[in-house]
Design an enzyme around this catalytic site. Sequence first.
Site, PDB file in Angstrom:
ATOM      1  N   LYS A  33      -6.600  -8.395  10.122  1.00  0.00           N
ATOM      2  CA  LYS A  33      -5.852  -8.220   8.868  1.00  0.00           C
ATOM      3  C   LYS A  33      -4.554  -9.038   8.800  1.00  0.00           C
ATOM      4  O   LYS A  33      -4.086  -9.367   7.712  1.00  0.00           O
ATOM      5  CB  LYS A  33      -5.522  -6.743   8.654  1.00  0.00           C
ATOM      6  CG  LYS A  33      -6.688  -5.917   8.151  1.00  0.00           C
ATOM      7  CD  LYS A  33      -6.201  -4.504   7.865  1.00  0.00           C
ATOM      8  CE  LYS A  33      -7.264  -3.686   7.163  1.00  0.00           C
ATOM      9  NZ  LYS A  33      -6.707  -2.464   6.578  1.00  0.00           N
TER      10      LYS A  33
ATOM     11  N   ASP B 121      -5.357  -1.763  -0.277  1.00  0.00           N
ATOM     12  CA  ASP B 121      -5.187  -0.411   0.279  1.00  0.00           C
ATOM     13  C   ASP B 121      -4.196   0.430  -0.532  1.00  0.00           C
ATOM     14  O   ASP B 121      -4.386   1.641  -0.684  1.00  0.00           O
ATOM     15  CB  ASP B 121      -4.706  -0.478   1.744  1.00  0.00           C
ATOM     16  CG  ASP B 121      -5.844  -0.781   2.708  1.00  0.00           C
ATOM     17  OD1 ASP B 121      -7.004  -0.496   2.376  1.00  0.00           O
ATOM     18  OD2 ASP B 121      -5.561  -1.322   3.796  1.00  0.00           O
TER      19      ASP B 121
HETATM   20  N1  LIG Z   1      -8.800   6.480   4.074  1.00  0.00           N
HETATM   21  C1  LIG Z   1      -8.651   5.190   4.265  1.00  0.00           C
HETATM   22  O1  LIG Z   1      -9.092   4.349   3.486  1.00  0.00           O
HETATM   23  C2  LIG Z   1      -7.878   4.687   5.465  1.00  0.00           C
HETATM   24  C3  LIG Z   1      -7.347   3.382   5.463  1.00  0.00           C
HETATM   25  C4  LIG Z   1      -6.646   2.947   6.577  1.00  0.00           C
HETATM   26  C5  LIG Z   1      -6.485   3.789   7.671  1.00  0.00           C
HETATM   27  N2  LIG Z   1      -7.014   5.037   7.643  1.00  0.00           N
HETATM   28  C6  LIG Z   1      -6.833   5.939   8.791  1.00  0.00           C
HETATM   29  O2  LIG Z   1      -5.433   6.103   8.983  1.00  0.00           O
HETATM   30  C7  LIG Z   1      -5.135   6.284  10.355  1.00  0.00           C
HETATM   31  C8  LIG Z   1      -4.018   5.347  10.781  1.00  0.00           C
HETATM   32  O3  LIG Z   1      -4.467   4.002  10.668  1.00  0.00           O
HETATM   33  P1  LIG Z   1      -3.495   2.768  11.021  1.00  0.00           P
HETATM   34  O4  LIG Z   1      -4.281   1.548  10.771  1.00  0.00           O
HETATM   35  O5  LIG Z   1      -2.173   2.923  10.365  1.00  0.00           O
HETATM   36  O6  LIG Z   1      -3.311   2.976  12.602  1.00  0.00           O
HETATM   37  P2  LIG Z   1      -2.135   2.428  13.517  1.00  0.00           P
HETATM   38  O7  LIG Z   1      -1.514   1.212  12.943  1.00  0.00           O
HETATM   39  O8  LIG Z   1      -2.708   2.382  14.890  1.00  0.00           O
HETATM   40  O9  LIG Z   1      -1.019   3.605  13.476  1.00  0.00           O
HETATM   41  C9  LIG Z   1      -1.266   4.868  14.082  1.00  0.00           C
HETATM   42  C10 LIG Z   1      -0.165   5.837  13.687  1.00  0.00           C
HETATM   43  O10 LIG Z   1      -0.500   7.127  14.258  1.00  0.00           O
HETATM   44  C11 LIG Z   1       0.585   7.565  15.089  1.00  0.00           C
HETATM   45  N3  LIG Z   1       0.068   8.317  16.231  1.00  0.00           N
HETATM   46  C12 LIG Z   1      -1.009   8.018  16.987  1.00  0.00           C
HETATM   47  N4  LIG Z   1      -1.153   8.942  17.982  1.00  0.00           N
HETATM   48  C13 LIG Z   1      -0.136   9.842  17.819  1.00  0.00           C
HETATM   49  C14 LIG Z   1       0.251  11.024  18.511  1.00  0.00           C
HETATM   50  N5  LIG Z   1      -0.428  11.476  19.569  1.00  0.00           N
HETATM   51  N6  LIG Z   1       1.337  11.680  18.058  1.00  0.00           N
HETATM   52  C15 LIG Z   1       2.040  11.242  16.997  1.00  0.00           C
HETATM   53  N7  LIG Z   1       1.715  10.126  16.295  1.00  0.00           N
HETATM   54  C16 LIG Z   1       0.640   9.431  16.704  1.00  0.00           C
HETATM   55  C17 LIG Z   1       1.274   6.298  15.538  1.00  0.00           C
HETATM   56  O11 LIG Z   1       2.577   6.601  15.959  1.00  0.00           O
HETATM   57  P3  LIG Z   1       3.360   5.624  16.987  1.00  0.00           P
HETATM   58  O12 LIG Z   1       3.934   4.512  16.159  1.00  0.00           O
HETATM   59  O13 LIG Z   1       4.385   6.490  17.592  1.00  0.00           O
HETATM   60  O14 LIG Z   1       2.337   5.130  17.969  1.00  0.00           O
HETATM   61  C18 LIG Z   1       1.222   5.472  14.233  1.00  0.00           C
HETATM   62  O15 LIG Z   1       2.193   5.897  13.333  1.00  0.00           O
HETATM   63  C19 LIG Z   1      -6.455   6.087  11.107  1.00  0.00           C
HETATM   64  O16 LIG Z   1      -6.995   7.356  11.367  1.00  0.00           O
HETATM   65  C20 LIG Z   1      -7.330   5.356  10.104  1.00  0.00           C
HETATM   66  O17 LIG Z   1      -8.703   5.637  10.273  1.00  0.00           O
HETATM   67  C21 LIG Z   1      -7.698   5.513   6.560  1.00  0.00           C
END
Ligand SMILES: NC(=O)c1ccc[n+]([C@@H]2O[C@H](COP(=O)([O-])OP(=O)(O)OC[C@H]3O[C@@H](n4cnc5c(N)ncnc54)[C@H](OP(=O)(O)O)[C@@H]3O)[C@@H](O)[C@H]2O)c1
Length: 276
Positions: free
Chosen positions: A69, A105
Amino acid sequence: MNKDFIKTAVIGHPIAHSKSPLIHSHWLREHGLKGSYEAIDIEADALAESVRALVDRGYSGFNVTLPHKIAIMALCNEVDERAKAIGAVNTVSIRDGKLYGTNTDAFGFAQNVLCAGLDGWSFEDGAAVVLGAGGAARAVIYALLEEGAPSVILINRTREKAEELTQMDKKIMVEDWAKRDDALKGANLIVNTTSLGMEGKPPLEIDLSLAPSHALVTDIVYAPLYTDLLQQAKKRGLRVVTGAGMLLHQARAGFALWNGVMPEVTPELEERLLEA
Ligand SMILES: NC(=O)c1ccc[n+]([C@@H]2O[C@H](COP(=O)([O-])OP(=O)(O)OC[C@H]3O[C@@H](n4cnc5c(N)ncnc54)[C@H](OP(=O)(O)O)[C@@H]3O)[C@@H](O)[C@H]2O)c1
């Protein structure tokens, strides 16, 4: 090049899990369009040559997912303002051999909430509390500001990552992860953008008892559809919006760019997505 047959795809690595082919094939059939939408596995070091091959083979565009991305931005001839602000491209249109990058998004997130038909609730009514500051949070925050949220309270386990996102707008304020329950007091909207609550991950631990009764709670995690957060919100009588619609609505924008038709998200399509 036969433009009666529109070739599109999603690229990523891994990609076998992607639900996008199901969504786009559904709409191609529904609208009686001749075209294809495949999932193409492309490893990070093969991105440039593989994208060039898609152009040479007459593709009209493609979606981009992890891990490309950000890297795809450098290969685009133009990246629009919203993708620049979000810092990632998830949709590329190909015209006359040139690549135009955008990000759908934010549209997906906003439309999912707006289409939920929430009487007497609007993004403009008060502060939005966003949990998480990863890639998806940037798009969610962009949407919140575009839809007129007066302020965004951003809470992330790693505070520095949340601080970085304040560069997007002065309306974004950071609160400590440990103080997340208290931060809900004035919330008009509560959004989980962390990966907590996903199948196989621990739940998001948060106490919604301080959230006002008019607050809307939404989760962008959609497997399971009703995460612990949404179940807790429902028990407290708060309104909820599930996350599957964000994926479906973001796909609409790409489909419209390539095929010239804005498709609809129907309960039937949502059901098919969740069964897949
Ligand atoms: N519905 C949709 O269309 C859609 C679209 C995009 C994403 N999503 C979903 O959204 C979620 C996040 O995606 P992303 O791309 O933003 O992922 P990402 O960039 O990897 O970010 C993950 C986020 O989760 C936090 N996190 C992970 N483990 C944690 C824990 N144990 N305790 C507290 N915070 C924690 C991280 O905090 P830190 O910064 O502290 O690591 C960060 O803020 C995923 O589940 C993805 O499948 C859904």
